[in-house]
Design a protein around this motif. Sequence first.
Motif, PDB file in Angstrom:
ATOM      1  N   LYS A   1      10.383  15.653   3.136  1.00 29.64           N
ATOM      2  CA  LYS A   1      11.204  16.009   4.289  1.00 29.64           C
ATOM      3  C   LYS A   1      11.146  17.518   4.459  1.00 29.64           C
ATOM      4  N   ILE A   2      10.863  17.945   5.681  1.00 31.04           N
ATOM      5  CA  ILE A   2      10.817  19.371   5.993  1.00 31.04           C
ATOM      6  C   ILE A   2      11.933  19.678   6.988  1.00 31.04           C
ATOM      7  N   TYR A   3      12.769  20.621   6.619  1.00 30.98           N
ATOM      8  CA  TYR A   3      13.842  21.074   7.500  1.00 30.98           C
ATOM      9  C   TYR A   3      13.272  22.138   8.432  1.00 30.98           C
ATOM     10  N   LEU A   4      13.157  21.818   9.700  1.00 32.61           N
ATOM     11  CA  LEU A   4      12.582  22.756  10.660  1.00 32.61           C
ATOM     12  C   LEU A   4      13.429  24.013  10.805  1.00 32.61           C
ATOM     13  N   LYS A   5      14.714  23.911  10.541  1.00 35.79           N
ATOM     14  CA  LYS A   5      15.585  25.085  10.662  1.00 35.79           C
ATOM     15  C   LYS A   5      15.227  26.170   9.649  1.00 35.79           C
ATOM     16  N   ASP A   6      14.518  25.780   8.609  1.00 30.70           N
ATOM     17  CA  ASP A   6      14.106  26.737   7.578  1.00 30.70           C
ATOM     18  C   ASP A   6      12.733  27.336   7.845  1.00 30.70           C
ATOM     19  N   LYS A   7      12.121  26.969   8.955  1.00 29.16           N
ATOM     20  CA  LYS A   7      10.780  27.439   9.299  1.00 29.16           C
ATOM     21  C   LYS A   7      10.825  28.383  10.495  1.00 29.16           C
TER      22      LYS A   7
ATOM     23  N   MET B   1       0.837  -1.181   0.000  1.00 23.27           N
ATOM     24  CA  MET B   1       0.000   0.000   0.000  1.00 23.27           C
ATOM     25  C   MET B   1       0.881   1.243   0.000  1.00 23.27           C
ATOM     26  N   ARG B   2       0.641   2.127  -0.913  1.00 24.84           N
ATOM     27  CA  ARG B   2       1.396   3.375  -1.016  1.00 24.84           C
ATOM     28  C   ARG B   2       1.052   4.280   0.154  1.00 24.84           C
ATOM     29  N   LYS B   3       2.074   4.732   0.855  1.00 27.84           N
ATOM     30  CA  LYS B   3       1.853   5.588   2.015  1.00 27.84           C
ATOM     31  C   LYS B   3       2.495   6.948   1.795  1.00 27.84           C
ATOM     32  N   LYS B   4       1.927   7.927   2.477  1.00 28.61           N
ATOM     33  CA  LYS B   4       2.491   9.280   2.474  1.00 28.61           C
ATOM     34  C   LYS B   4       3.297   9.446   3.750  1.00 28.61           C
ATOM     35  N   ILE B   5       4.586   9.720   3.567  1.00 31.49           N
ATOM     36  CA  ILE B   5       5.503   9.826   4.694  1.00 31.49           C
ATOM     37  C   ILE B   5       5.960  11.268   4.830  1.00 31.49           C
ATOM     38  N   LEU B   6       5.906  11.770   6.048  1.00 33.77           N
ATOM     39  CA  LEU B   6       6.403  13.102   6.367  1.00 33.77           C
ATOM     40  C   LEU B   6       7.557  12.964   7.347  1.00 33.77           C
ATOM     41  N   ILE B   7       8.700  13.525   6.972  1.00 33.15           N
ATOM     42  CA  ILE B   7       9.847  13.549   7.880  1.00 33.15           C
ATOM     43  C   ILE B   7      10.054  14.981   8.327  1.00 33.15           C
ATOM     44  N   LEU B   8       9.990  15.178   9.633  1.00 30.23           N
ATOM     45  CA  LEU B   8      10.279  16.472  10.235  1.00 30.23           C
ATOM     46  C   LEU B   8      11.700  16.392  10.771  1.00 30.23           C
ATOM     47  N   LEU B   9      12.606  17.100  10.134  1.00 31.67           N
ATOM     48  CA  LEU B   9      14.024  17.034  10.474  1.00 31.67           C
ATOM     49  C   LEU B   9      14.432  18.279  11.234  1.00 31.67           C
ATOM     50  N   SER B  10      14.891  18.083  12.465  1.00 28.46           N
ATOM     51  CA  SER B  10      15.220  19.231  13.308  1.00 28.46           C
ATOM     52  C   SER B  10      16.714  19.513  13.408  1.00 28.46           C
ATOM     53  N   SER B  11      17.526  18.760  12.740  1.00 26.60           N
ATOM     54  CA  SER B  11      18.960  19.010  12.815  1.00 26.60           C
ATOM     55  C   SER B  11      19.301  20.364  12.207  1.00 26.60           C
ATOM     56  N   PRO B  12      20.146  21.126  12.870  1.00 31.33           N
ATOM     57  CA  PRO B  12      20.577  22.388  12.281  1.00 31.33           C
ATOM     58  C   PRO B  12      21.598  22.184  11.157  1.00 31.33           C
ATOM     59  N   ARG B  13      22.093  20.935  10.990  1.00 27.21           N
ATOM     60  CA  ARG B  13      23.081  20.636   9.955  1.00 27.21           C
ATOM     61  C   ARG B  13      22.444  19.886   8.790  1.00 27.21           C
ATOM     62  N   LYS B  14      22.343  20.547   7.642  1.00 30.71           N
ATOM     63  CA  LYS B  14      21.945  19.814   6.443  1.00 30.71           C
ATOM     64  C   LYS B  14      23.089  18.872   6.094  1.00 30.71           C
ATOM     65  N   ASN B  15      22.734  17.676   5.677  1.00 27.06           N
ATOM     66  CA  ASN B  15      23.686  16.616   5.351  1.00 27.06           C
ATOM     67  C   ASN B  15      24.444  16.092   6.574  1.00 27.06           C
ATOM     68  N   GLY B  16      23.920  16.377   7.758  1.00 26.82           N
ATOM     69  CA  GLY B  16      24.496  15.811   8.969  1.00 26.82           C
ATOM     70  C   GLY B  16      24.070  14.362   9.113  1.00 26.82           C
ATOM     71  N   ASN B  17      24.420  13.759  10.211  1.00 28.28           N
ATOM     72  CA  ASN B  17      24.160  12.329  10.396  1.00 28.28           C
ATOM     73  C   ASN B  17      22.679  11.992  10.466  1.00 28.28           C
TER      74      ASN B  17
END
Length: 181
Positions: free
Chosen positions: A38-44, A1-17
């Motif tokens: 994927k949403i980068y919280l640092k940009d919000k 089943m196709r699912k909609k996935i939302l990733i909330l990423l809070s790391s201040p480092r893009k391309n970090g671990n």
Amino acid sequence: MRKKILILLSSPRKNGNTDRLSDEFIRGAQEAGSESEKIYLKDKTIGGCLGCFACQKNGGICVQKDDMPLLYEKMMGADVIVFASPVYFYTWNAQMKIVIDRTIAVSTALTNKTFYMISAGNAPTEEYMKTMIDSFRKYIGCFRGEGNKEGGYMFAYGVDKPGDVAGTPAMEQAYLTGRKV
């Protein structure tokens, strides 16, 4: 089943671990046919909860004028919500904690969601992540909507500098977990 996935990423480092673990999760999920964002919280712009509970009286609408309504909309539309945060002093970083606190506005409306947690940190073992794991599980338990459940969590231990996570078992675990979502 196709699912909609939302990733909330809070790391201040893009391309970090933590970001790289998230990418592996996404790669696995997309190969299995799921859609992800994927949403980068640092940009919000997201203010801390005021504790006024106005959102509880007016249908989940917060009095603050910031980017949280976009996150609420994305969370409501997702089947799977992934909280991706580096470990800071045994738990979430500040950027993620602000979002977690602000979800009080939609706590009764989030239903039938599966929650995952992805994290990376310098701690050597899972023992040091207990506070974060407990917080994650208790947070999911706060949602009064039906059908919400924990999907799992992935940690990369002993990683500090960006890129340290490459080639670790956590990368494979993130990929395989994404594939089975």
